[in-house]
Motif scaffolding. Sequence first.
Motif, short mmCIF file in Angstrom:
data_model
loop_
_atom_site.label_atom_id
_atom_site.label_comp_id
_atom_site.label_asym_id
_atom_site.label_seq_id
_atom_site.Cartn_x
_atom_site.Cartn_y
_atom_site.Cartn_z
N TRP A 54 0.82 -1.20 0.00
CA TRP A 54 0.00 0.00 0.00
C TRP A 54 0.86 1.26 0.00
CZ3 TRP A 54 0.61 3.65 3.77
CH2 TRP A 54 1.13 3.25 4.99
N ARG A 55 2.13 1.12 0.36
CA ARG A 55 3.02 2.28 0.41
C ARG A 55 3.34 2.84 -0.98
NH1 ARG A 55 5.12 3.20 5.38
NH2 ARG A 55 4.62 1.60 6.93
N LEU A 56 3.00 2.10 -2.02
CA LEU A 56 3.20 2.64 -3.37
C LEU A 56 2.40 3.91 -3.60
CD1 LEU A 56 3.16 -0.71 -5.35
CD2 LEU A 56 5.11 0.85 -5.16
N VAL A 57 1.33 4.12 -2.84
CA VAL A 57 0.54 5.34 -3.01
C VAL A 57 1.31 6.57 -2.52
CG1 VAL A 57 -0.66 5.46 -0.78
CG2 VAL A 57 -1.84 6.16 -2.88
N LEU A 58 2.40 6.35 -1.79
CA LEU A 58 3.25 7.46 -1.36
C LEU A 58 4.19 7.89 -2.49
CD1 LEU A 58 4.28 6.05 2.15
CD2 LEU A 58 2.38 7.60 1.65
N ALA A 59 4.45 7.01 -3.42
CA ALA A 59 5.37 7.29 -4.52
C ALA A 59 4.66 8.08 -5.62
CB ALA A 59 5.91 5.97 -5.08
N PRO A 60 5.42 8.68 -6.54
CA PRO A 60 4.79 9.34 -7.69
C PRO A 60 3.90 8.37 -8.45
CG PRO A 60 7.11 9.94 -7.56
CD PRO A 60 6.89 8.85 -6.53
N LYS A 61 2.88 8.90 -9.09
CA LYS A 61 1.90 8.05 -9.75
C LYS A 61 2.52 7.22 -10.86
CE LYS A 61 -2.91 8.25 -11.20
NZ LYS A 61 -4.11 9.13 -11.30
N TRP A 62 3.51 7.77 -11.55
CA TRP A 62 4.14 7.02 -12.64
C TRP A 62 4.99 5.86 -12.12
CZ3 TRP A 62 9.41 7.52 -12.23
CH2 TRP A 62 9.90 8.67 -11.58
#
Length: 239
Positions: A166-174
Amino acid sequence: MTLDDRRIPLIYQRNTRARRIILRFDQSAGRIVVVLPPRATYDEGRRFAQTHRSWIRERVELLPEGVPFETGKVVPFLGQPHRIRHRPKARGVVWCEEGEIHVAGKPEHLPRRVEDWLKLEARREIAEFAHAKAAMIGKKVRRIRLSDPKTRWASCSASAELAFSWRLVLAPKWVLEYVVAHEVAHLREMNHEPRFWRLVDELTPHARKARDWLAEHGPDLHRYGRSDGERAYEDPLPA
């Protein structure tokens, strides 16, 4: 254990296969794990940790400071910094507006509500990309799961189930898009052969750039929502 002005939890784990006492950093909890062989006592384990304070200090100093979910803290959302604002008298639960994450309710509920909201947003973003990209290659996603893994960002099973941090939502959308494209490509190619990488490039134009971003910035995503920064150190300390 107290190091300078920082308190580090010391946890003991018994391992019947261990031949000596070793120290490890627990990535998921930001603590020192003292691994004890069958005949070692807790006192011996603690003395071992105390005699290697300099080894521990060197690694603790490398850890980025944790960023708990508290009012006033700044956390990334889809790669953009957002400040958390507690709105105790507001209606609703959590909403994002003009670079701020607003959280209603009692202060003790704020950390959980922020994390729950981030997980919901992660699921929404990931599902949208996953189903669209799967359709591009004539495949279907059976299920999407979210968790908080420590050693990988995502995985794909032979039964077409995709799992993501779920931490991917912290990264840039691309960056999030690339990780989704990577796992969707596994629906056709369950390998990392040249054909797989060509398929990834067909599904997203950001593959190389996103891999570089994750290599450089990915570890920092694990410090958000926790009081202490965490990074894994699995090298055993010699007795």
